[in-house]
Design a protein around this motif. Sequence first.
Motif, PDB file in Angstrom:
ATOM      1  N   GLY A 164       0.777  -1.230   0.000  1.00 32.74           N
ATOM      2  CA  GLY A 164       0.000   0.000   0.000  1.00 32.74           C
ATOM      3  C   GLY A 164       0.806   1.276   0.000  1.00 32.74           C
ATOM      4  N   ARG A 165       2.129   1.203   0.189  1.00 38.11           N
ATOM      5  CA  ARG A 165       2.957   2.407   0.261  1.00 38.11           C
ATOM      6  C   ARG A 165       3.192   2.981  -1.129  1.00 38.11           C
ATOM      7  NH1 ARG A 165       7.320   3.707   3.454  1.00 38.11           N
ATOM      8  NH2 ARG A 165       5.914   3.264   5.194  1.00 38.11           N
ATOM      9  N   TYR A 166       2.860   4.262  -1.281  1.00 47.83           N
ATOM     10  CA  TYR A 166       3.142   5.025  -2.498  1.00 47.83           C
ATOM     11  C   TYR A 166       3.842   6.317  -2.099  1.00 47.83           C
ATOM     12  CZ  TYR A 166       0.242   2.165  -5.625  1.00 47.83           C
ATOM     13  OH  TYR A 166      -0.275   1.137  -6.387  1.00 47.83           O
ATOM     14  N   SER A 167       4.609   6.864  -3.027  1.00 47.25           N
ATOM     15  CA  SER A 167       5.323   8.096  -2.745  1.00 47.25           C
ATOM     16  C   SER A 167       5.494   8.898  -4.025  1.00 47.25           C
ATOM     17  CB  SER A 167       6.689   7.791  -2.121  1.00 47.25           C
ATOM     18  OG  SER A 167       7.331   8.988  -1.714  1.00 47.25           O
ATOM     19  N   VAL A 168       5.999  10.111  -3.877  1.00 48.86           N
ATOM     20  CA  VAL A 168       6.289  10.953  -5.035  1.00 48.86           C
ATOM     21  C   VAL A 168       7.496  10.383  -5.774  1.00 48.86           C
ATOM     22  CG1 VAL A 168       5.269  13.030  -4.062  1.00 48.86           C
ATOM     23  CG2 VAL A 168       7.641  12.477  -3.540  1.00 48.86           C
ATOM     24  N   LEU A 169       7.666  10.789  -7.009  1.00 53.44           N
ATOM     25  CA  LEU A 169       8.728  10.248  -7.853  1.00 53.44           C
ATOM     26  C   LEU A 169      10.046  10.975  -7.595  1.00 53.44           C
ATOM     27  CD1 LEU A 169       6.864   9.715 -11.235  1.00 53.44           C
ATOM     28  CD2 LEU A 169       6.829   8.333  -9.144  1.00 53.44           C
ATOM     29  N   ALA A 170      11.151  10.265  -7.835  1.00 52.34           N
ATOM     30  CA  ALA A 170      12.475  10.823  -7.564  1.00 52.34           C
ATOM     31  C   ALA A 170      13.502  10.184  -8.479  1.00 52.34           C
ATOM     32  CB  ALA A 170      12.862  10.599  -6.097  1.00 52.34           C
ATOM     33  N   GLY A 171      14.638  10.875  -8.634  1.00 51.40           N
ATOM     34  CA  GLY A 171      15.727  10.324  -9.432  1.00 51.40           C
ATOM     35  C   GLY A 171      16.951  11.205  -9.374  1.00 51.40           C
TER      36      GLY A 171
ATOM     37  N   PHE B 185      -3.773  10.102  -7.796  1.00 44.57           N
ATOM     38  CA  PHE B 185      -4.613  10.017  -6.605  1.00 44.57           C
ATOM     39  C   PHE B 185      -5.350  11.332  -6.404  1.00 44.57           C
ATOM     40  CE2 PHE B 185      -1.518   6.701  -5.929  1.00 44.57           C
ATOM     41  CZ  PHE B 185      -2.265   5.680  -5.325  1.00 44.57           C
ATOM     42  N   THR B 186      -6.622  11.233  -6.044  1.00 46.68           N
ATOM     43  CA  THR B 186      -7.446  12.419  -5.815  1.00 46.68           C
ATOM     44  C   THR B 186      -7.177  13.002  -4.435  1.00 46.68           C
ATOM     45  OG1 THR B 186      -9.279  11.182  -4.842  1.00 46.68           O
ATOM     46  CG2 THR B 186      -9.267  11.425  -7.257  1.00 46.68           C
ATOM     47  N   LEU B 187      -7.672  14.211  -4.231  1.00 44.18           N
ATOM     48  CA  LEU B 187      -7.559  14.860  -2.929  1.00 44.18           C
ATOM     49  C   LEU B 187      -8.229  14.011  -1.859  1.00 44.18           C
ATOM     50  CD1 LEU B 187      -6.752  17.402  -1.302  1.00 44.18           C
ATOM     51  CD2 LEU B 187      -9.005  18.356  -1.889  1.00 44.18           C
ATOM     52  N   GLU B 188      -9.363  13.431  -2.185  1.00 46.12           N
ATOM     53  CA  GLU B 188     -10.093  12.610  -1.214  1.00 46.12           C
ATOM     54  C   GLU B 188      -9.294  11.362  -0.831  1.00 46.12           C
ATOM     55  OE1 GLU B 188     -12.533  15.534  -2.915  1.00 46.12           O
ATOM     56  OE2 GLU B 188     -11.410  13.933  -3.969  1.00 46.12           O
ATOM     57  N   GLU B 189      -8.612  10.771  -1.788  1.00 40.59           N
ATOM     58  CA  GLU B 189      -7.806   9.583  -1.484  1.00 40.59           C
ATOM     59  C   GLU B 189      -6.604   9.933  -0.599  1.00 40.59           C
ATOM     60  OE1 GLU B 189      -8.246   6.565  -5.217  1.00 40.59           O
ATOM     61  OE2 GLU B 189      -7.357   8.532  -5.653  1.00 40.59           O
ATOM     62  N   ILE B 190      -5.979  11.078  -0.856  1.00 42.32           N
ATOM     63  CA  ILE B 190      -4.865  11.507  -0.013  1.00 42.32           C
ATOM     64  C   ILE B 190      -5.371  11.839   1.391  1.00 42.32           C
ATOM     65  CG2 ILE B 190      -3.051  13.222   0.305  1.00 42.32           C
ATOM     66  CD1 ILE B 190      -2.550  11.266  -1.998  1.00 42.32           C
ATOM     67  N   ALA B 191      -6.548  12.483   1.476  1.00 42.70           N
ATOM     68  CA  ALA B 191      -7.124  12.798   2.786  1.00 42.70           C
ATOM     69  C   ALA B 191      -7.393  11.530   3.583  1.00 42.70           C
ATOM     70  CB  ALA B 191      -8.407  13.605   2.617  1.00 42.70           C
ATOM     71  N   ALA B 192      -7.902  10.511   2.933  1.00 42.87           N
ATOM     72  CA  ALA B 192      -8.176   9.252   3.620  1.00 42.87           C
ATOM     73  C   ALA B 192      -6.894   8.594   4.100  1.00 42.87           C
ATOM     74  CB  ALA B 192      -8.950   8.313   2.690  1.00 42.87           C
ATOM     75  N   ALA B 193      -5.821   8.680   3.296  1.00 41.32           N
ATOM     76  CA  ALA B 193      -4.536   8.102   3.699  1.00 41.32           C
ATOM     77  C   ALA B 193      -3.958   8.842   4.899  1.00 41.32           C
ATOM     78  CB  ALA B 193      -3.562   8.137   2.528  1.00 41.32           C
ATOM     79  N   ARG B 194      -4.110  10.164   4.916  1.00 39.39           N
ATOM     80  CA  ARG B 194      -3.634  10.943   6.058  1.00 39.39           C
ATOM     81  C   ARG B 194      -4.392  10.568   7.321  1.00 39.39           C
ATOM     82  NH1 ARG B 194      -4.632  15.832   6.287  1.00 39.39           N
ATOM     83  NH2 ARG B 194      -2.708  16.770   7.106  1.00 39.39           N
TER      84      ARG B 194
ATOM     85  N   ARG C  94      -5.796   7.751   7.898  1.00 37.12           N
ATOM     86  CA  ARG C  94      -5.392   6.389   8.254  1.00 37.12           C
ATOM     87  C   ARG C  94      -4.088   6.423   9.057  1.00 37.12           C
ATOM     88  NH1 ARG C  94      -5.436   4.715   3.496  1.00 37.12           N
ATOM     89  NH2 ARG C  94      -7.622   4.131   3.472  1.00 37.12           N
ATOM     90  N   ASP C  95      -3.141   7.250   8.625  1.00 37.95           N
ATOM     91  CA  ASP C  95      -1.881   7.380   9.354  1.00 37.95           C
ATOM     92  C   ASP C  95      -2.100   7.974  10.745  1.00 37.95           C
ATOM     93  OD1 ASP C  95      -0.421   6.310   7.316  1.00 37.95           O
ATOM     94  OD2 ASP C  95       0.381   8.215   6.587  1.00 37.95           O
TER      95      ASP C  95
ATOM     96  N   GLY D 293      -5.346  -0.231   1.926  1.00 39.71           N
ATOM     97  CA  GLY D 293      -5.487   1.209   1.759  1.00 39.71           C
ATOM     98  C   GLY D 293      -4.153   1.865   1.448  1.00 39.71           C
ATOM     99  N   LEU D 294      -4.225   3.068   0.892  1.00 38.10           N
ATOM    100  CA  LEU D 294      -3.040   3.829   0.541  1.00 38.10           C
ATOM    101  C   LEU D 294      -2.246   4.200   1.777  1.00 38.10           C
ATOM    102  CD1 LEU D 294      -1.296   5.551  -1.432  1.00 38.10           C
ATOM    103  CD2 LEU D 294      -2.974   7.403  -1.093  1.00 38.10           C
ATOM    104  N   ARG D 295      -0.921   4.000   1.711  1.00 39.06           N
ATOM    105  CA  ARG D 295      -0.006   4.423   2.760  1.00 39.06           C
ATOM    106  C   ARG D 295       0.966   5.439   2.174  1.00 39.06           C
ATOM    107  NH1 ARG D 295      -1.375   3.149   8.027  1.00 39.06           N
ATOM    108  NH2 ARG D 295      -2.370   1.105   8.027  1.00 39.06           N
ATOM    109  N   LEU D 296       1.169   6.535   2.899  1.00 38.85           N
ATOM    110  CA  LEU D 296       2.043   7.598   2.419  1.00 38.85           C
ATOM    111  C   LEU D 296       3.449   7.454   3.001  1.00 38.85           C
ATOM    112  CD1 LEU D 296      -0.456  10.569   2.791  1.00 38.85           C
ATOM    113  CD2 LEU D 296       0.019   9.201   0.747  1.00 38.85           C
ATOM    114  N   SER D 297       4.369   8.236   2.468  1.00 43.47           N
ATOM    115  CA  SER D 297       5.754   8.242   2.944  1.00 43.47           C
ATOM    116  C   SER D 297       5.804   8.635   4.414  1.00 43.47           C
ATOM    117  CB  SER D 297       6.580   9.231   2.125  1.00 43.47           C
ATOM    118  OG  SER D 297       6.454   8.977   0.742  1.00 43.47           O
ATOM    119  N   PRO D 298       6.800   8.164   5.163  1.00 41.02           N
ATOM    120  CA  PRO D 298       6.898   8.510   6.592  1.00 41.02           C
ATOM    121  C   PRO D 298       7.185   9.987   6.794  1.00 41.02           C
ATOM    122  CG  PRO D 298       8.841   7.310   5.866  1.00 41.02           C
ATOM    123  CD  PRO D 298       7.858   7.233   4.732  1.00 41.02           C
ATOM    124  N   PRO D 299       6.799  10.535   7.954  1.00 38.24           N
ATOM    125  CA  PRO D 299       6.949  11.974   8.203  1.00 38.24           C
ATOM    126  C   PRO D 299       8.374  12.481   8.196  1.00 38.24           C
ATOM    127  CG  PRO D 299       5.384  11.008   9.749  1.00 38.24           C
ATOM    128  CD  PRO D 299       6.031   9.871   9.019  1.00 38.24           C
ATOM    129  N   ILE D 300       9.374  11.617   8.385  1.00 43.66           N
ATOM    130  CA  ILE D 300      10.751  12.107   8.422  1.00 43.66           C
ATOM    131  C   ILE D 300      11.252  12.530   7.058  1.00 43.66           C
ATOM    132  CG2 ILE D 300      11.287  10.625  10.405  1.00 43.66           C
ATOM    133  CD1 ILE D 300      13.022   8.941   8.422  1.00 43.66           C
TER     134      ILE D 300
END
Length: 313
Positions: A191-198, A264-273, A275-276, A286-293
């Motif tokens: 369930g963990r998703y994050s922003v893209l990086a490189g 992901f929609t605003l509502e989906e991000i709100a639900a993930a927040r 959940r955390d 359910g969607l899991r976001l990157s850790p707060p650190i």
Amino acid sequence: MSGATDNNPSPLIGFAFAGDPLDRADHLRDDGQALAALWPDARVLVLDEQGNAHADAHGQLLAPRGHELAGSGPGTAIFLGLKDDVAWFAVNAAAVAVQAPRQVDLRRAAASWPAFEAGVFALARAMLYWHSRNRFCGICGGAVEFRRAGYTGHCSGCGNDHYPRVDPAVIVAVSDGQRLLLGRQASWPAGRYSVLAGFVEPGETLEQTVAREVYEESRVRVRHSRYLGAQPWPFPGALMLGFSAEAEPDPPQVDDELEDARWFTLEEIAAARERDEGGVAHDQPGLRLSPPISIARSLIEHWYQSMLRQSGR
């Protein structure tokens, strides 16, 4: 499509390793007498071969004073800098005869230690890692002697100097004006998703890296991007340069680098927040976001708050 969603000029906040910094005191690195005078009352971070720090029984930083470390001195340690006229050094545990109740890794320290102590730990870990990987010259193979209190590696063979390496990388919150683009790697928790990086490649501007990396990983076309802030990420030695970007609403397509990428929609991000914040078990769907650190989470939060303001909520 609506206009820009990133209308907040405030800097990113909330992530680890970027606050309450040391005075690096570069002018002291060539002053052996001054460092020797500072050593007895200095604080010394002791790290093991895995980069974990000595900690007390409660998992908090255990940084003995220099005079408590028998047989050691500033010549055996890396000078990190000053805080309120107190010097801070880092040393490999193999070089000192001192034990500790616990060892704490950097991610755990970032989540539970004060910002200053976590930042000093990050610097110490990065420097000791660089030392461990640069004992011989990459030009001629000669032995490297570390000078300037640990900040310069001098080759005994060809005489070239080597300096600590930092790898710049972009990390970007991509929006199509309504949704946020997130991806996941197969090795991440369910369930963990994050922003893209490189990583930045030779001959690129940061903005070019943003557009290239996002397209390579998702086939989404970036229109323009804006720098927001940076985080040292010593795993082992990256500097994460945070951006927001506006992109075309292209359907994400992944290659071997990512397992999946989605809008992901605003509502989906709100639900993930929620959940955390609610402490829902990580094995629940359910969607899991990157850790707060991480700056990744700050970029997600920045987009989320910008969208709330835009919608008038």
